[in-house]
Motif scaffolding. Sequence first.
Motif, PDB file in Angstrom:
ATOM      1  N   UNK A 124      49.588  38.960  82.477  1.00 58.93           N
ATOM      2  CA  UNK A 124      50.119  39.754  83.577  1.00 58.93           C
ATOM      3  C   UNK A 124      49.176  39.644  84.774  1.00 58.93           C
ATOM      4  N   UNK A 125      49.690  39.130  85.876  1.00 59.90           N
ATOM      5  CA  UNK A 125      48.909  38.972  87.102  1.00 59.90           C
ATOM      6  C   UNK A 125      49.430  39.996  88.109  1.00 59.90           C
ATOM      7  N   UNK A 126      48.719  41.110  88.250  1.00 56.56           N
ATOM      8  CA  UNK A 126      49.187  42.217  89.097  1.00 56.56           C
ATOM      9  C   UNK A 126      48.002  43.106  89.459  1.00 56.56           C
ATOM     10  N   UNK A 127      47.811  43.364  90.755  1.00 61.87           N
ATOM     11  CA  UNK A 127      46.659  44.166  91.180  1.00 61.87           C
ATOM     12  C   UNK A 127      47.019  45.606  91.531  1.00 61.87           C
ATOM     13  N   UNK A 128      48.290  45.992  91.357  1.00 63.56           N
ATOM     14  CA  UNK A 128      48.698  47.356  91.627  1.00 63.56           C
ATOM     15  C   UNK A 128      48.855  48.096  90.292  1.00 63.56           C
ATOM     16  N   UNK A 129      48.027  49.107  90.022  1.00 58.52           N
ATOM     17  CA  UNK A 129      48.076  49.815  88.732  1.00 58.52           C
ATOM     18  C   UNK A 129      49.455  50.350  88.381  1.00 58.52           C
ATOM     19  N   UNK A 130      50.152  50.916  89.341  1.00 61.82           N
ATOM     20  CA  UNK A 130      51.468  51.488  89.055  1.00 61.82           C
ATOM     21  C   UNK A 130      52.476  50.400  88.698  1.00 61.82           C
ATOM     22  N   UNK A 131      52.353  49.256  89.348  1.00 66.52           N
ATOM     23  CA  UNK A 131      53.233  48.130  89.016  1.00 66.52           C
ATOM     24  C   UNK A 131      52.922  47.609  87.619  1.00 66.52           C
ATOM     25  N   UNK A 132      51.641  47.596  87.248  1.00 62.18           N
ATOM     26  CA  UNK A 132      51.255  47.202  85.891  1.00 62.18           C
ATOM     27  C   UNK A 132      51.923  48.113  84.857  1.00 62.18           C
ATOM     28  N   UNK A 133      51.869  49.409  85.126  1.00 61.45           N
ATOM     29  CA  UNK A 133      52.471  50.381  84.214  1.00 61.45           C
ATOM     30  C   UNK A 133      53.985  50.174  84.137  1.00 61.45           C
ATOM     31  N   UNK A 134      54.604  49.957  85.286  1.00 54.06           N
ATOM     32  CA  UNK A 134      56.047  49.758  85.341  1.00 54.06           C
ATOM     33  C   UNK A 134      56.465  48.555  84.484  1.00 54.06           C
ATOM     34  N   UNK A 135      55.777  47.435  84.670  1.00 54.03           N
ATOM     35  CA  UNK A 135      56.104  46.217  83.934  1.00 54.03           C
ATOM     36  C   UNK A 135      55.849  46.399  82.441  1.00 54.03           C
ATOM     37  N   UNK A 136      54.706  46.978  82.101  1.00 56.80           N
ATOM     38  CA  UNK A 136      54.363  47.181  80.689  1.00 56.80           C
ATOM     39  C   UNK A 136      55.364  48.094  79.998  1.00 56.80           C
ATOM     40  N   UNK A 137      55.827  49.118  80.709  1.00 55.24           N
ATOM     41  CA  UNK A 137      56.818  50.042  80.141  1.00 55.24           C
ATOM     42  C   UNK A 137      58.126  49.334  79.834  1.00 55.24           C
ATOM     43  N   UNK A 138      58.564  48.478  80.756  1.00 55.49           N
ATOM     44  CA  UNK A 138      59.807  47.729  80.549  1.00 55.49           C
ATOM     45  C   UNK A 138      59.667  46.774  79.361  1.00 55.49           C
ATOM     46  N   UNK A 139      58.499  46.148  79.247  1.00 52.16           N
ATOM     47  CA  UNK A 139      58.265  45.233  78.127  1.00 52.16           C
ATOM     48  C   UNK A 139      58.332  45.985  76.793  1.00 52.16           C
ATOM     49  N   UNK A 140      57.650  47.126  76.722  1.00 49.54           N
ATOM     50  CA  UNK A 140      57.652  47.895  75.466  1.00 49.54           C
ATOM     51  C   UNK A 140      59.056  48.364  75.094  1.00 49.54           C
ATOM     52  N   UNK A 141      59.849  48.689  76.094  1.00 52.05           N
ATOM     53  CA  UNK A 141      61.196  49.199  75.840  1.00 52.05           C
ATOM     54  C   UNK A 141      62.157  48.100  75.376  1.00 52.05           C
ATOM     55  N   UNK A 142      62.101  46.943  76.037  1.00 51.85           N
ATOM     56  CA  UNK A 142      63.094  45.906  75.784  1.00 51.85           C
ATOM     57  C   UNK A 142      62.592  44.740  74.943  1.00 51.85           C
ATOM     58  N   UNK A 143      61.279  44.537  74.899  1.00 52.37           N
ATOM     59  CA  UNK A 143      60.708  43.468  74.085  1.00 52.37           C
ATOM     60  C   UNK A 143      59.479  44.017  73.347  1.00 52.37           C
ATOM     61  N   UNK A 202      61.038  46.498  95.070  1.00 54.71           N
ATOM     62  CA  UNK A 202      60.639  47.253  93.884  1.00 54.71           C
ATOM     63  C   UNK A 202      61.334  46.725  92.630  1.00 54.71           C
ATOM     64  N   UNK A 203      60.614  46.668  91.531  1.00 50.04           N
ATOM     65  CA  UNK A 203      61.100  46.023  90.314  1.00 50.04           C
ATOM     66  C   UNK A 203      62.231  46.833  89.683  1.00 50.04           C
ATOM     67  N   UNK A 204      63.381  46.183  89.537  1.00 53.99           N
ATOM     68  CA  UNK A 204      64.505  46.806  88.856  1.00 53.99           C
ATOM     69  C   UNK A 204      64.454  46.409  87.376  1.00 53.99           C
ATOM     70  N   UNK A 205      64.577  47.391  86.519  1.00 47.91           N
ATOM     71  CA  UNK A 205      64.467  47.162  85.077  1.00 47.91           C
ATOM     72  C   UNK A 205      65.443  46.097  84.605  1.00 47.91           C
ATOM     73  N   UNK A 206      66.701  46.207  85.035  1.00 45.76           N
ATOM     74  CA  UNK A 206      67.722  45.269  84.581  1.00 45.76           C
ATOM     75  C   UNK A 206      67.405  43.845  85.019  1.00 45.76           C
ATOM     76  N   UNK A 207      66.851  43.727  86.233  1.00 45.88           N
ATOM     77  CA  UNK A 207      66.550  42.389  86.762  1.00 45.88           C
ATOM     78  C   UNK A 207      65.416  41.722  85.992  1.00 45.88           C
ATOM     79  N   UNK A 208      64.398  42.500  85.638  1.00 41.80           N
ATOM     80  CA  UNK A 208      63.284  41.932  84.881  1.00 41.80           C
ATOM     81  C   UNK A 208      63.735  41.534  83.477  1.00 41.80           C
ATOM     82  N   UNK A 209      64.596  42.329  82.880  1.00 45.30           N
ATOM     83  CA  UNK A 209      65.115  42.000  81.552  1.00 45.30           C
ATOM     84  C   UNK A 209      65.915  40.692  81.595  1.00 45.30           C
ATOM     85  N   UNK A 210      66.689  40.483  82.664  1.00 38.69           N
ATOM     86  CA  UNK A 210      67.435  39.230  82.804  1.00 38.69           C
ATOM     87  C   UNK A 210      66.488  38.044  82.894  1.00 38.69           C
TER      88      UNK A 210
END
Length: 258
Positions: A7-26, A103-111
């Motif tokens: 994961x290449x991301x320097x914004x802590x909140x964005x890191x949390x957002x991405x990690x949360x989506x990963x845990x939920x869907x993968x 802003x990262x949309x959950x559905x878009x990242x899952x696609x």
Amino acid sequence: MTKHLLLVEDEPLAQVRISTIIRKHRPDWVVADTVQSISELEQALKNQAIFDLILCDIHLADGLSFRAFQNKKIKIPIIFITAYDEYALQSFEHNCIDYVLKPIQEERLVKAFEKVESLIQSPVSEGFSSEFVDKFIQRYTQKTFKRRFLTKIGTKLSFTSVEEIAFFYSEGGITFLVTSNSSQKFMTDHSLNELETELLNPNKFYRINRSFIINLDNLLEMKPYHNGRLVLSLNAKSEEVIVVARERVNEFKSWIDQ
């Protein structure tokens, strides 16, 4: 099947957002390493074999992360994350698996994940040449947003800078801008769709419903409203209640967090 991600991301909140989506869907996927700078990314790329996928924000605090890929043989898929639209990225669509807008949309990242799973059996890149990187950086940095709007009072023309605008709204087919503090209202020739997709910085302006685009810098307060919506208070007066549409509430909260 377990996949190990960089994961290449320097914004802590964005890191949390991405990690949360990963845990939920993968839930079987693992973020094996997180880096926040170009130099850290260059170090991580020396051990590509331990990663199955890279999630990479383009704009880091110390520059464009894309520089780290210059003249390297990238054998694993990359999903780029960016606040810029597809027109700025057309030049490298064939070199990456996908890109996701902020802003990262959950559905878009899952696609994007699904696309990775369908293509991961074959290498996705032969490496990026210096010429290609230079061209990409030039196109990326050329992406600009409108800095001021021409306004008219009677026969007098003047300019209103985007920093002075609290929100845009549409009424009767006409688009207006309203300034912060003074709450002056002016007509503009641009539609809300044009403002949203082409002219306004998506890190500063957000379309909360079909009729309103707000400036984050002028947001004072938000409260729960009827039917799962949010009502907003801005640094400007409005004749209407300013409400975030129910289907946009989650995305709006994520946008604010970033």
